[in-house]
Design a protein around this motif. Structure first.
Motif, PDB file in Angstrom:
ATOM      1  N   GLY A 166      45.858  -6.836  30.894  1.00 30.13           N
ATOM      2  CA  GLY A 166      45.209  -7.820  31.849  1.00 30.13           C
ATOM      3  C   GLY A 166      45.884  -8.916  32.451  1.00 30.13           C
ATOM      4  N   ARG A 167      46.822  -9.283  31.646  1.00 27.39           N
ATOM      5  CA  ARG A 167      47.689 -10.405  32.197  1.00 27.39           C
ATOM      6  C   ARG A 167      48.853  -9.986  33.133  1.00 27.39           C
ATOM      7  NH1 ARG A 167      49.149 -15.149  27.986  1.00 27.39           N
ATOM      8  NH2 ARG A 167      47.377 -16.420  28.638  1.00 27.39           N
ATOM      9  N   ASN A 168      49.495  -8.810  32.759  1.00 32.27           N
ATOM     10  CA  ASN A 168      50.658  -8.442  33.387  1.00 32.27           C
ATOM     11  C   ASN A 168      50.237  -6.889  33.752  1.00 32.27           C
ATOM     12  OD1 ASN A 168      53.088  -7.525  34.130  1.00 32.27           O
ATOM     13  ND2 ASN A 168      54.389  -8.382  32.302  1.00 32.27           N
ATOM     14  N   ASN A 169      50.117  -6.359  34.910  1.00 34.20           N
ATOM     15  CA  ASN A 169      49.645  -4.961  35.193  1.00 34.20           C
ATOM     16  C   ASN A 169      51.022  -4.030  35.351  1.00 34.20           C
ATOM     17  OD1 ASN A 169      50.545  -5.674  37.780  1.00 34.20           O
ATOM     18  ND2 ASN A 169      48.638  -5.534  38.529  1.00 34.20           N
ATOM     19  N   ALA A 170      52.185  -4.734  35.185  1.00 35.23           N
ATOM     20  CA  ALA A 170      53.339  -3.925  35.203  1.00 35.23           C
ATOM     21  C   ALA A 170      54.392  -4.488  34.485  1.00 35.23           C
ATOM     22  CB  ALA A 170      53.850  -3.946  36.712  1.00 35.23           C
ATOM     23  N   PRO A 171      54.217  -4.313  33.168  1.00 35.84           N
ATOM     24  CA  PRO A 171      55.155  -4.809  31.946  1.00 35.84           C
ATOM     25  C   PRO A 171      56.422  -4.115  31.961  1.00 35.84           C
ATOM     26  CG  PRO A 171      53.408  -3.972  31.147  1.00 35.84           C
ATOM     27  CD  PRO A 171      52.933  -3.864  32.251  1.00 35.84           C
ATOM     28  N   ASP A 172      57.592  -4.697  31.779  1.00 33.43           N
ATOM     29  CA  ASP A 172      58.514  -3.583  31.533  1.00 33.43           C
ATOM     30  C   ASP A 172      58.691  -3.347  29.807  1.00 33.43           C
ATOM     31  OD1 ASP A 172      59.743  -6.196  30.035  1.00 33.43           O
ATOM     32  OD2 ASP A 172      61.006  -6.749  31.912  1.00 33.43           O
ATOM     33  N   GLU A 173      59.450  -2.628  29.475  1.00 30.73           N
ATOM     34  CA  GLU A 173      59.624  -2.511  28.035  1.00 30.73           C
ATOM     35  C   GLU A 173      59.628  -3.668  27.029  1.00 30.73           C
ATOM     36  OE1 GLU A 173      62.767   0.618  26.563  1.00 30.73           O
ATOM     37  OE2 GLU A 173      62.095  -0.263  24.531  1.00 30.73           O
ATOM     38  N   GLU A 174      60.305  -4.479  27.397  1.00 27.62           N
ATOM     39  CA  GLU A 174      60.543  -5.811  26.501  1.00 27.62           C
ATOM     40  C   GLU A 174      59.197  -6.428  26.679  1.00 27.62           C
ATOM     41  OE1 GLU A 174      63.179  -9.751  26.340  1.00 27.62           O
ATOM     42  OE2 GLU A 174      63.988  -8.275  27.627  1.00 27.62           O
TER      43      GLU A 174
ATOM     44  N   ILE B 287      54.146   4.326  21.215  1.00 26.80           N
ATOM     45  CA  ILE B 287      53.227   3.190  21.377  1.00 26.80           C
ATOM     46  C   ILE B 287      53.349   2.472  23.032  1.00 26.80           C
ATOM     47  CG2 ILE B 287      51.993   1.164  20.962  1.00 26.80           C
ATOM     48  CD1 ILE B 287      51.950   2.330  17.804  1.00 26.80           C
ATOM     49  N   VAL B 288      54.571   2.185  22.755  1.00 20.32           N
ATOM     50  CA  VAL B 288      55.467   1.554  24.142  1.00 20.32           C
ATOM     51  C   VAL B 288      55.401   2.286  25.271  1.00 20.32           C
ATOM     52  CG1 VAL B 288      57.513   0.469  24.885  1.00 20.32           C
ATOM     53  CG2 VAL B 288      56.952   0.021  22.779  1.00 20.32           C
ATOM     54  N   GLU B 289      55.785   3.707  25.064  1.00 22.29           N
ATOM     55  CA  GLU B 289      55.384   4.720  26.175  1.00 22.29           C
ATOM     56  C   GLU B 289      54.219   4.620  26.735  1.00 22.29           C
ATOM     57  OE1 GLU B 289      59.403   7.127  24.443  1.00 22.29           O
ATOM     58  OE2 GLU B 289      57.261   8.137  24.505  1.00 22.29           O
ATOM     59  N   ALA B 290      53.182   4.911  25.648  1.00 22.48           N
ATOM     60  CA  ALA B 290      51.772   4.922  26.009  1.00 22.48           C
ATOM     61  C   ALA B 290      51.146   3.757  26.846  1.00 22.48           C
ATOM     62  CB  ALA B 290      50.813   5.032  24.770  1.00 22.48           C
ATOM     63  N   VAL B 291      51.727   2.493  26.403  1.00 20.34           N
ATOM     64  CA  VAL B 291      51.205   1.272  27.166  1.00 20.34           C
ATOM     65  C   VAL B 291      51.959   1.470  28.754  1.00 20.34           C
ATOM     66  CG1 VAL B 291      51.188  -1.256  27.085  1.00 20.34           C
ATOM     67  CG2 VAL B 291      50.793   0.077  25.263  1.00 20.34           C
ATOM     68  N   ALA B 292      53.075   1.715  28.894  1.00 23.82           N
ATOM     69  CA  ALA B 292      53.850   1.903  29.979  1.00 23.82           C
ATOM     70  C   ALA B 292      52.893   2.861  30.898  1.00 23.82           C
ATOM     71  CB  ALA B 292      55.098   2.212  29.937  1.00 23.82           C
ATOM     72  N   ALA B 293      52.892   3.913  30.174  1.00 23.88           N
ATOM     73  CA  ALA B 293      51.796   5.177  31.088  1.00 23.88           C
ATOM     74  C   ALA B 293      50.649   4.662  31.505  1.00 23.88           C
ATOM     75  CB  ALA B 293      51.735   6.285  29.968  1.00 23.88           C
ATOM     76  N   ALA B 294      49.910   3.935  30.391  1.00 19.20           N
ATOM     77  CA  ALA B 294      48.437   3.132  30.824  1.00 19.20           C
ATOM     78  C   ALA B 294      48.658   2.250  32.007  1.00 19.20           C
ATOM     79  CB  ALA B 294      48.129   2.397  29.416  1.00 19.20           C
ATOM     80  N   ALA B 295      49.704   1.524  32.112  1.00 19.95           N
ATOM     81  CA  ALA B 295      50.016   0.494  33.209  1.00 19.95           C
ATOM     82  C   ALA B 295      50.170   1.223  34.484  1.00 19.95           C
ATOM     83  CB  ALA B 295      51.276  -0.402  32.941  1.00 19.95           C
TER      84      ALA B 295
ATOM     85  N   LYS C 118      48.576   4.388  35.124  1.00 20.41           N
ATOM     86  CA  LYS C 118      47.247   4.764  35.375  1.00 20.41           C
ATOM     87  C   LYS C 118      46.720   3.704  35.968  1.00 20.41           C
ATOM     88  CE  LYS C 118      46.707   7.979  31.274  1.00 20.41           C
ATOM     89  NZ  LYS C 118      46.387   9.407  31.721  1.00 20.41           N
ATOM     90  N   MET C 119      46.646   2.413  35.322  1.00 20.66           N
ATOM     91  CA  MET C 119      45.657   1.423  35.798  1.00 20.66           C
ATOM     92  C   MET C 119      46.000   0.674  37.169  1.00 20.66           C
ATOM     93  SD  MET C 119      45.017   0.072  31.811  1.00 20.66           S
ATOM     94  CE  MET C 119      44.028  -1.326  32.270  1.00 20.66           C
ATOM     95  N   LYS C 120      47.147   0.973  37.500  1.00 23.77           N
ATOM     96  CA  LYS C 120      47.652   0.376  38.781  1.00 23.77           C
ATOM     97  C   LYS C 120      46.931   0.487  39.874  1.00 23.77           C
ATOM     98  CE  LYS C 120      52.708   0.838  39.611  1.00 23.77           C
ATOM     99  NZ  LYS C 120      53.663   1.848  40.221  1.00 23.77           N
ATOM    100  N   PRO C 121      46.500  -0.689  40.618  1.00 21.45           N
ATOM    101  CA  PRO C 121      45.488  -0.776  41.617  1.00 21.45           C
ATOM    102  C   PRO C 121      46.244   0.140  42.744  1.00 21.45           C
ATOM    103  CG  PRO C 121      46.543  -2.945  41.354  1.00 21.45           C
ATOM    104  CD  PRO C 121      47.132  -1.956  40.167  1.00 21.45           C
ATOM    105  N   SER C 122      45.485   1.394  43.168  1.00 22.49           N
ATOM    106  CA  SER C 122      46.122   2.033  44.415  1.00 22.49           C
ATOM    107  C   SER C 122      45.834   1.362  45.781  1.00 22.49           C
ATOM    108  CB  SER C 122      45.567   3.500  44.180  1.00 22.49           C
ATOM    109  OG  SER C 122      43.920   3.435  43.872  1.00 22.49           O
TER     110      SER C 122
END
Lengths: 290, 158
Positions: free
Chosen positions: B117-125, B144-152, B154-158
Protein backbone atom coordinates in the motif's frame (compact mmCIF):
# COMPACT_ATOMS: atom_id res chain seq x y z
CA UNK A 1 -0.14 -13.65 29.46
CA UNK A 2 -3.32 -11.63 30.11
CA UNK A 3 -2.73 -8.08 31.27
CA UNK A 4 -3.36 -7.14 34.90
CA UNK A 5 -6.53 -5.21 35.66
CA UNK A 6 -6.42 -1.42 35.68
CA UNK A 7 -8.61 1.63 35.32
CA UNK A 8 -8.41 3.14 31.82
CA UNK A 9 -8.67 6.89 31.39
CA UNK A 10 -8.64 8.72 28.10
CA UNK A 11 -8.63 12.48 28.68
CA UNK A 12 -9.19 14.93 25.82
CA UNK A 13 -6.99 17.75 27.11
CA UNK A 14 -3.61 18.14 28.79
CA UNK A 15 -5.22 19.92 31.76
CA UNK A 16 -7.60 17.00 32.25
CA UNK A 17 -4.69 14.54 32.00
CA UNK A 18 -2.64 16.44 34.60
CA UNK A 19 -5.67 16.54 36.90
CA UNK A 20 -6.28 12.80 36.53
CA UNK A 21 -2.61 12.12 37.16
CA UNK A 22 -2.75 14.17 40.36
CA UNK A 23 -6.06 12.61 41.49
CA UNK A 24 -5.14 8.99 40.88
CA UNK A 25 -1.62 9.38 42.27
CA UNK A 26 0.78 6.51 42.76
CA UNK A 27 0.47 3.56 40.40
CA UNK A 28 -0.85 5.70 37.55
CA UNK A 29 0.99 5.26 34.27
CA UNK A 30 0.87 7.20 31.03
CA UNK A 31 0.16 5.34 27.79
CA UNK A 32 1.37 6.67 24.45
CA UNK A 33 2.14 3.85 21.99
CA UNK A 34 2.16 1.15 24.65
CA UNK A 35 4.98 -0.82 23.07
CA UNK A 36 7.03 -0.72 26.27
CA UNK A 37 4.23 -0.34 28.84
CA UNK A 38 2.17 -3.30 27.63
CA UNK A 39 5.22 -5.56 27.41
CA UNK A 40 6.10 -4.75 31.03
CA UNK A 41 2.50 -5.44 32.03
CA UNK A 42 2.29 -8.67 30.02
CA UNK A 43 5.52 -9.90 31.60
CA UNK A 44 4.22 -9.11 35.08
CA UNK A 45 6.80 -6.38 35.78
CA UNK A 46 4.20 -3.64 36.08
CA UNK A 47 0.72 -3.60 37.63
CA UNK A 48 -0.68 -0.11 37.18
CA UNK A 49 -3.73 0.97 39.15
CA UNK A 50 -4.68 3.35 36.39
CA UNK A 51 -3.54 3.99 32.84
CA UNK A 52 -3.97 7.42 31.27
CA UNK A 53 -3.99 7.21 27.47
CA UNK A 54 -2.55 10.33 25.82
CA UNK A 55 -3.65 9.64 22.23
CA UNK A 56 -6.94 11.57 22.45
CA UNK A 57 -5.17 14.79 23.43
CA UNK A 58 -4.78 16.69 20.16
CA UNK A 59 -2.23 19.11 21.61
CA UNK A 60 0.21 16.23 22.22
CA UNK A 61 0.13 14.97 18.64
CA UNK A 62 1.89 15.98 15.52
CA UNK A 63 5.23 17.32 14.39
CA UNK A 64 5.81 21.03 13.84
CA UNK A 65 8.77 22.65 12.14
CA UNK A 66 9.55 26.34 12.38
CA UNK A 67 12.69 27.51 10.54
CA UNK A 68 13.45 29.87 13.44
CA UNK A 69 12.50 27.77 16.46
CA UNK A 70 13.29 24.29 15.23
CA UNK A 71 11.39 21.07 15.48
CA UNK A 72 8.67 20.13 17.97
CA UNK A 73 7.83 16.44 18.12
CA UNK A 74 4.60 15.90 20.05
CA UNK A 75 4.44 13.26 22.77
CA UNK A 76 2.17 11.02 20.73
CA UNK A 77 3.93 11.45 17.37
CA UNK A 78 4.68 7.97 16.06
CA UNK A 79 8.23 6.87 15.29
CA UNK A 80 7.07 6.26 11.71
CA UNK A 81 5.69 9.80 11.51
CA UNK A 82 9.05 11.17 12.64
CA UNK A 83 10.94 8.91 10.22
CA UNK A 84 8.82 9.87 7.21
CA UNK A 85 8.05 13.54 7.91
CA UNK A 86 9.34 15.69 5.01
CA UNK A 87 10.62 18.52 7.27
CA UNK A 88 12.36 16.08 9.61
CA UNK A 89 14.00 14.29 6.69
CA UNK A 90 15.05 17.57 5.07
CA UNK A 91 16.29 19.51 8.11
CA UNK A 92 17.02 16.84 10.75
CA UNK A 93 18.09 13.79 8.72
CA UNK A 94 19.75 11.99 11.64
CA UNK A 95 16.59 12.39 13.75
CA UNK A 96 14.55 10.78 10.95
CA UNK A 97 17.20 8.08 10.51
CA UNK A 98 17.32 7.17 14.23
CA UNK A 99 13.51 6.90 14.30
CA UNK A 100 13.63 4.77 11.15
CA UNK A 101 16.19 2.46 12.79
CA UNK A 102 14.10 1.91 15.92
CA UNK A 103 12.58 -1.57 16.28
CA UNK A 104 10.39 -2.87 13.43
CA UNK A 105 7.58 -1.65 11.18
CA UNK A 106 4.73 -2.43 13.56
CA UNK A 107 6.47 -0.92 16.58
CA UNK A 108 7.21 2.27 14.60
CA UNK A 109 3.51 2.40 13.72
CA UNK A 110 2.56 2.24 17.41
CA UNK A 111 5.47 3.55 19.43
CA UNK A 112 6.39 7.18 19.88
CA UNK A 113 9.71 8.99 19.91
CA UNK A 114 8.79 10.59 23.23
CA UNK A 115 7.99 7.18 24.66
CA UNK A 116 11.35 5.86 23.53
CA UNK A 117 12.98 8.62 25.60
CA UNK A 118 10.67 8.26 28.62
CA UNK A 119 11.26 4.51 28.74
CA UNK A 120 14.90 5.51 29.28
CA UNK A 121 16.58 2.35 28.09
CA UNK A 122 20.36 2.99 27.97
CA UNK A 123 20.15 1.72 24.38
CA UNK A 124 17.26 3.96 23.25
CA UNK A 125 17.86 4.57 19.54
CA UNK A 126 16.52 8.10 19.57
CA UNK A 127 18.47 9.39 22.56
CA UNK A 128 22.09 9.77 21.37
CA UNK A 129 21.66 12.02 18.35
CA UNK A 130 18.91 14.12 19.94
CA UNK A 131 21.10 14.61 23.02
CA UNK A 132 24.07 15.53 20.84
CA UNK A 133 21.89 18.09 19.05
CA UNK A 134 20.93 19.81 22.29
CA UNK A 135 17.32 18.68 22.14
CA UNK A 136 15.18 19.22 25.21
CA UNK A 137 12.19 17.59 26.82
CA UNK A 138 9.19 19.87 27.28
CA UNK A 139 7.51 18.78 30.50
CA UNK A 140 4.15 19.94 31.81
CA UNK A 141 3.23 19.67 35.47
CA UNK A 142 0.98 21.15 38.13
CA UNK A 143 3.33 24.14 38.42
CA UNK A 144 3.51 24.83 34.69
CA UNK A 145 5.97 23.94 31.98
CA UNK A 146 9.68 23.29 32.26
CA UNK A 147 12.30 22.30 29.76
CA UNK A 148 15.16 19.91 30.41
CA UNK A 149 18.05 19.34 28.02
CA UNK A 150 18.32 15.65 27.20
CA UNK A 151 21.87 15.43 28.58
CA UNK A 152 20.29 16.03 32.01
CA UNK A 153 17.07 14.12 31.33
CA UNK A 154 18.15 10.52 31.97
CA UNK A 155 18.80 9.44 35.58
CA UNK A 156 19.39 5.73 35.18
CA UNK A 157 17.97 2.72 33.36
CA UNK A 158 14.21 3.38 33.17
CA UNK A 159 14.55 6.62 35.14
CA UNK A 160 14.20 10.21 33.99
CA UNK A 161 13.82 13.63 35.63
CA UNK A 162 10.06 13.49 35.03
CA UNK A 163 8.43 13.81 38.47
CA UNK A 164 5.20 12.13 39.54
CA UNK A 165 2.37 14.32 38.27
CA UNK A 166 4.29 15.51 35.21
CA UNK A 167 3.83 14.68 31.53
CA UNK A 168 6.38 15.02 28.76
CA UNK A 169 4.43 16.94 26.12
CA UNK A 170 6.99 17.34 23.35
CA UNK A 171 10.60 17.06 22.34
CA UNK A 172 12.14 20.25 21.01
CA UNK A 173 15.08 20.01 18.62
CA UNK A 174 16.90 23.27 17.91
CA UNK A 175 17.73 24.21 14.34
CA UNK A 176 21.08 22.78 13.24
CA UNK A 177 23.35 25.84 12.86
CA UNK A 178 25.02 26.46 9.52
CA UNK A 179 28.33 24.62 9.29
CA UNK A 180 27.13 21.84 11.60
CA UNK A 181 26.31 18.24 10.72
CA UNK A 182 24.93 15.24 12.57
CA UNK A 183 25.13 11.47 12.47
CA UNK A 184 23.64 8.43 14.16
CA UNK A 185 25.48 5.11 14.09
CA UNK A 186 24.50 1.85 15.74
CA UNK A 187 25.27 -1.82 15.72
CA UNK A 188 23.31 -4.82 16.86
CA UNK A 189 24.42 -8.44 16.61
CA UNK A 190 21.05 -9.59 15.30
CA UNK A 191 20.58 -7.10 12.50
CA UNK A 192 18.62 -3.92 12.40
CA UNK A 193 15.45 -4.99 14.18
CA UNK A 194 17.15 -5.74 17.47
CA UNK A 195 17.92 -3.27 20.22
CA UNK A 196 21.28 -1.58 19.69
CA UNK A 197 24.33 -3.14 21.36
CA UNK A 198 26.12 0.17 20.94
CA UNK A 199 24.88 3.42 19.43
CA UNK A 200 26.54 6.79 18.92
CA UNK A 201 25.12 10.18 18.04
CA UNK A 202 27.28 13.13 17.04
CA UNK A 203 26.94 16.74 16.06
CA UNK A 204 30.01 18.61 14.85
CA UNK A 205 30.63 22.16 13.70
CA UNK A 206 33.25 22.47 10.99
CA UNK A 207 35.34 25.36 9.75
CA UNK A 208 36.79 23.97 6.56
CA UNK A 209 38.58 20.81 7.60
CA UNK A 210 38.80 21.89 11.25
CA UNK A 211 36.33 20.71 13.83
CA UNK A 212 35.41 23.74 15.92
CA UNK A 213 32.68 22.13 18.02
CA UNK A 214 31.69 18.55 18.77
CA UNK A 215 29.08 16.81 20.87
CA UNK A 216 29.31 13.05 21.05
CA UNK A 217 26.79 10.86 22.88
CA UNK A 218 27.25 7.14 23.47
CA UNK A 219 24.30 4.80 23.98
CA UNK A 220 24.08 1.31 25.54
CA UNK A 221 27.54 1.61 27.13
CA UNK A 222 26.54 3.24 30.44
CA UNK A 223 23.43 3.39 32.66
CA UNK A 224 22.25 6.39 30.61
CA UNK A 225 23.11 7.81 27.19
CA UNK A 226 26.37 9.62 28.03
CA UNK A 227 28.32 12.56 26.65
CA UNK A 228 31.90 11.56 25.74
CA UNK A 229 33.32 14.87 26.89
CA UNK A 230 36.99 13.95 26.73
CA UNK A 231 36.49 12.77 23.17
CA UNK A 232 34.72 16.02 22.34
CA UNK A 233 37.68 17.96 23.76
CA UNK A 234 40.13 15.79 21.84
CA UNK A 235 38.65 16.57 18.41
CA UNK A 236 37.87 20.24 19.07
CA UNK A 237 40.17 22.48 17.04
CA UNK A 238 41.60 19.59 15.04
CA UNK A 239 41.30 18.49 11.44
CA UNK A 240 39.33 15.25 11.38
CA UNK A 241 42.05 13.17 9.75
CA UNK A 242 41.90 9.36 9.85
CA UNK A 243 44.49 9.47 12.67
CA UNK A 244 42.40 11.87 14.78
CA UNK A 245 39.26 9.82 14.14
CA UNK A 246 41.07 6.72 15.34
CA UNK A 247 42.33 8.51 18.45
CA UNK A 248 38.84 9.83 19.09
CA UNK A 249 37.45 6.32 18.81
CA UNK A 250 40.00 5.02 21.33
CA UNK A 251 39.21 7.88 23.70
CA UNK A 252 35.45 7.24 23.42
CA UNK A 253 35.99 3.58 24.09
CA UNK A 254 37.91 4.51 27.27
CA UNK A 255 35.08 6.76 28.40
CA UNK A 256 32.45 4.08 27.78
CA UNK A 257 31.48 2.00 30.82
CA UNK A 258 29.66 -0.94 29.25
CA UNK A 259 28.38 -4.08 30.88
CA UNK A 260 28.22 -7.56 29.36
CA UNK A 261 24.74 -8.86 28.71
CA UNK A 262 22.93 -11.13 26.27
CA UNK A 263 23.36 -8.62 23.44
CA UNK A 264 27.11 -8.10 23.64
CA UNK A 265 30.14 -8.41 25.86
CA UNK A 266 31.67 -5.34 27.45
CA UNK A 267 34.89 -5.75 25.42
CA UNK A 268 32.93 -5.94 22.14
CA UNK A 269 30.95 -2.87 23.15
CA UNK A 270 34.15 -0.95 23.86
CA UNK A 271 35.59 -1.85 20.47
CA UNK A 272 32.39 -0.97 18.67
CA UNK A 273 32.24 2.34 20.55
CA UNK A 274 35.58 3.21 18.95
CA UNK A 275 34.45 2.17 15.46
CA UNK A 276 31.08 3.90 15.63
CA UNK A 277 32.47 7.10 17.14
CA UNK A 278 34.92 7.39 14.23
CA UNK A 279 32.15 6.76 11.73
CA UNK A 280 29.77 9.19 13.41
CA UNK A 281 32.34 12.00 13.46
CA UNK A 282 33.24 11.38 9.83
CA UNK A 283 29.65 11.32 8.65
CA UNK A 284 28.69 14.36 10.73
CA UNK A 285 31.66 16.31 9.30
CA UNK A 286 30.60 15.35 5.78
CA UNK A 287 27.06 16.46 6.52
CA UNK A 288 28.40 19.77 7.86
CA UNK A 289 30.17 20.38 4.56
CA UNK A 290 26.95 19.99 2.57
CA UNK B 1 -15.41 -0.59 34.57
CA UNK B 2 -16.12 -1.99 31.13
CA UNK B 3 -15.60 0.32 28.18
CA UNK B 4 -18.20 0.67 25.47
CA UNK B 5 -16.37 0.42 22.17
CA UNK B 6 -17.25 0.72 18.54
CA UNK B 7 -14.86 -1.23 16.37
CA UNK B 8 -15.20 -1.35 12.62
CA UNK B 9 -13.57 -4.64 11.64
CA UNK B 10 -13.26 -5.51 7.95
CA UNK B 11 -16.07 -3.07 7.22
CA UNK B 12 -18.47 -4.44 9.84
CA UNK B 13 -19.34 -2.31 12.87
CA UNK B 14 -19.29 -4.01 16.27
CA UNK B 15 -20.57 -2.46 19.51
CA UNK B 16 -18.74 -4.09 22.40
CA UNK B 17 -18.49 -3.80 26.15
CA UNK B 18 -14.92 -4.68 27.03
CA UNK B 19 -12.67 -4.69 30.09
CA UNK B 20 -10.01 -2.01 29.52
CA UNK B 21 -7.13 -4.45 30.04
CA UNK B 22 -8.18 -6.63 27.08
CA UNK B 23 -5.96 -6.37 24.03
CA UNK B 24 -7.20 -5.96 20.49
CA UNK B 25 -5.84 -9.45 19.82
CA UNK B 26 -8.02 -10.94 22.57
CA UNK B 27 -11.10 -9.06 21.39
CA UNK B 28 -10.64 -10.11 17.76
CA UNK B 29 -10.06 -13.74 18.64
CA UNK B 30 -12.25 -14.29 21.70
CA UNK B 31 -15.14 -11.85 21.20
CA UNK B 32 -15.41 -11.63 17.41
CA UNK B 33 -14.16 -15.15 16.69
CA UNK B 34 -11.72 -13.82 14.10
CA UNK B 35 -9.04 -16.40 14.81
CA UNK B 36 -7.11 -15.78 11.60
CA UNK B 37 -5.06 -13.27 13.57
CA UNK B 38 -2.66 -15.29 15.71
CA UNK B 39 -1.04 -14.67 19.06
CA UNK B 40 2.64 -15.54 19.06
CA UNK B 41 5.10 -13.93 21.44
CA UNK B 42 2.72 -11.41 23.03
CA UNK B 43 5.50 -8.84 23.19
CA UNK B 44 5.66 -7.27 19.74
CA UNK B 45 8.58 -9.31 18.46
CA UNK B 46 7.08 -11.93 16.15
CA UNK B 47 4.40 -10.13 14.12
CA UNK B 48 1.97 -13.09 14.04
CA UNK B 49 -0.74 -10.82 15.47
CA UNK B 50 -0.31 -8.03 12.88
CA UNK B 51 -3.49 -6.20 11.85
CA UNK B 52 -4.09 -2.79 10.29
CA UNK B 53 -5.56 0.01 12.41
CA UNK B 54 -6.66 2.97 10.30
CA UNK B 55 -4.34 1.61 7.62
CA UNK B 56 -1.23 1.21 9.80
CA UNK B 57 0.18 -2.20 10.60
CA UNK B 58 0.35 -2.79 14.35
CA UNK B 59 0.86 -5.66 16.78
CA UNK B 60 -2.62 -6.43 18.07
CA UNK B 61 -1.09 -8.07 21.17
CA UNK B 62 0.32 -4.69 22.27
CA UNK B 63 -2.78 -2.69 21.41
CA UNK B 64 -5.45 -2.12 24.02
CA UNK B 65 -8.88 -2.60 22.47
CA UNK B 66 -10.01 0.51 24.35
CA UNK B 67 -7.37 2.55 22.54
CA UNK B 68 -8.77 1.77 19.08
CA UNK B 69 -12.36 2.77 19.81
CA UNK B 70 -13.93 4.15 16.64
CA UNK B 71 -11.11 3.00 14.42
CA UNK B 72 -11.05 0.93 11.27
CA UNK B 73 -9.48 -2.50 11.80
CA UNK B 74 -8.43 -4.80 8.98
CA UNK B 75 -7.59 -8.45 9.65
CA UNK B 76 -6.61 -11.33 7.39
CA UNK B 77 -10.27 -12.38 7.16
CA UNK B 78 -10.96 -9.12 5.35
CA UNK B 79 -8.47 -9.97 2.59
CA UNK B 80 -10.81 -12.62 1.17
CA UNK B 81 -14.28 -11.59 2.35
CA UNK B 82 -16.09 -14.13 0.19
CA UNK B 83 -13.94 -16.94 1.50
CA UNK B 84 -13.46 -18.01 -2.13
CA UNK B 85 -11.62 -15.35 -4.11
CA UNK B 86 -8.21 -14.81 -2.52
CA UNK B 87 -6.43 -11.46 -2.28
CA UNK B 88 -3.48 -11.21 -4.73
CA UNK B 89 -1.08 -11.37 -1.76
CA UNK B 90 -2.71 -14.60 -0.58
CA UNK B 91 -2.69 -16.05 -4.12
CA UNK B 92 1.01 -15.28 -4.38
CA UNK B 93 1.73 -16.89 -1.01
CA UNK B 94 0.00 -20.09 -2.21
CA UNK B 95 1.66 -20.05 -5.61
CA UNK B 96 5.15 -19.41 -4.25
CA UNK B 97 5.14 -21.96 -1.45
CA UNK B 98 5.38 -19.16 1.09
CA UNK B 99 3.26 -21.07 3.61
CA UNK B 100 4.46 -24.05 5.59
CA UNK B 101 2.99 -24.38 9.07
CA UNK B 102 0.91 -21.27 8.45
CA UNK B 103 1.21 -19.70 11.88
CA UNK B 104 3.02 -16.57 10.66
CA UNK B 105 1.03 -16.32 7.43
CA UNK B 106 -1.77 -14.00 8.49
CA UNK B 107 0.69 -11.53 10.00
CA UNK B 108 3.04 -11.80 7.04
CA UNK B 109 0.19 -11.12 4.65
CA UNK B 110 -1.02 -8.10 6.60
CA UNK B 111 2.52 -6.70 6.66
CA UNK B 112 2.80 -7.37 2.92
CA UNK B 113 -0.51 -5.61 2.27
CA UNK B 114 0.70 -2.64 4.34
CA UNK B 115 4.03 -2.53 2.51
CA UNK B 116 2.44 -2.73 -0.95
CA UNK B 117 0.00 0.00 0.00
CA UNK B 118 2.94 2.32 0.63
CA UNK B 119 5.23 1.08 -2.12
CA UNK B 120 3.71 -0.72 -5.10
CA UNK B 121 7.05 -1.78 -6.57
CA UNK B 122 9.37 -2.68 -3.70
CA UNK B 123 12.79 -4.19 -4.39
CA UNK B 124 14.03 -7.20 -2.45
CA UNK B 125 15.68 -5.12 0.25
CA UNK B 126 12.51 -3.07 0.75
CA UNK B 127 10.42 -6.24 0.95
CA UNK B 128 12.77 -7.70 3.58
CA UNK B 129 12.69 -4.43 5.54
CA UNK B 130 8.90 -4.33 5.25
CA UNK B 131 8.64 -7.84 6.68
CA UNK B 132 11.33 -7.36 9.32
CA UNK B 133 8.72 -7.31 12.09
CA UNK B 134 7.41 -10.76 11.15
CA UNK B 135 9.18 -13.96 12.09
CA UNK B 136 8.81 -17.25 10.21
CA UNK B 137 10.39 -20.40 11.64
CA UNK B 138 9.70 -22.63 8.60
CA UNK B 139 10.39 -21.13 5.22
CA UNK B 140 13.69 -19.33 5.62
CA UNK B 141 11.85 -16.28 4.23
CA UNK B 142 12.93 -16.60 0.58
CA UNK B 143 9.60 -17.89 -0.69
CA UNK B 144 7.80 -15.21 1.30
CA UNK B 145 9.94 -12.48 -0.23
CA UNK B 146 9.32 -13.97 -3.68
CA UNK B 147 5.59 -14.12 -2.98
CA UNK B 148 5.47 -10.44 -2.05
CA UNK B 149 7.41 -9.50 -5.21
CA UNK B 150 4.96 -11.60 -7.25
CA UNK B 151 2.01 -9.97 -5.51
CA UNK B 152 3.39 -6.54 -6.38
CA UNK B 153 3.44 -7.62 -10.04
CA UNK B 154 -0.15 -8.90 -9.84
CA UNK B 155 -1.34 -5.70 -8.17
CA UNK B 156 0.48 -3.34 -10.53
CA UNK B 157 -1.97 -0.86 -11.97
CA UNK B 158 -2.33 -1.79 -15.63
Amino acid sequence: MPLPKFEYLSPKSLEEALQLLADRGEGTHLLAGGTDLLVKMAHGHLKPRAVIALKQIDALGGIRFDPGKGLFIGATALLDEVASHPDVKAHFPSVAYAAQQTANVQIRNMGTLAGNLCNAAPSADNAPVLTAMGAEAVIAGPKGERRVALDRFFKGPGQTVIEPGEILTAVHVPVIPSGFGTSYQHVSPRGKVDIAAVCVGAMVGMDGATCKEARIVLGAVAPVPMRAEKTEALVRGKALTPEILEKAGRQASEEARPISDMRAGAEYRKRMTAVLTGRALKQAAEAAAN
Amino acid sequence: MKQLLTLRVNGITHELSIDPWRTLNEVLRDELNLTGTKLGCGSGDCGACTVLVDGRSVSSCLTLAASVDGKEIATVEGLAPSGEQLHPVQESFVENGAIQCGFCTAGMEMSAVYLLGRNNAPDEEQIRAGLSGNLCRCTGYNQIVEAVAAAAEKMKPS
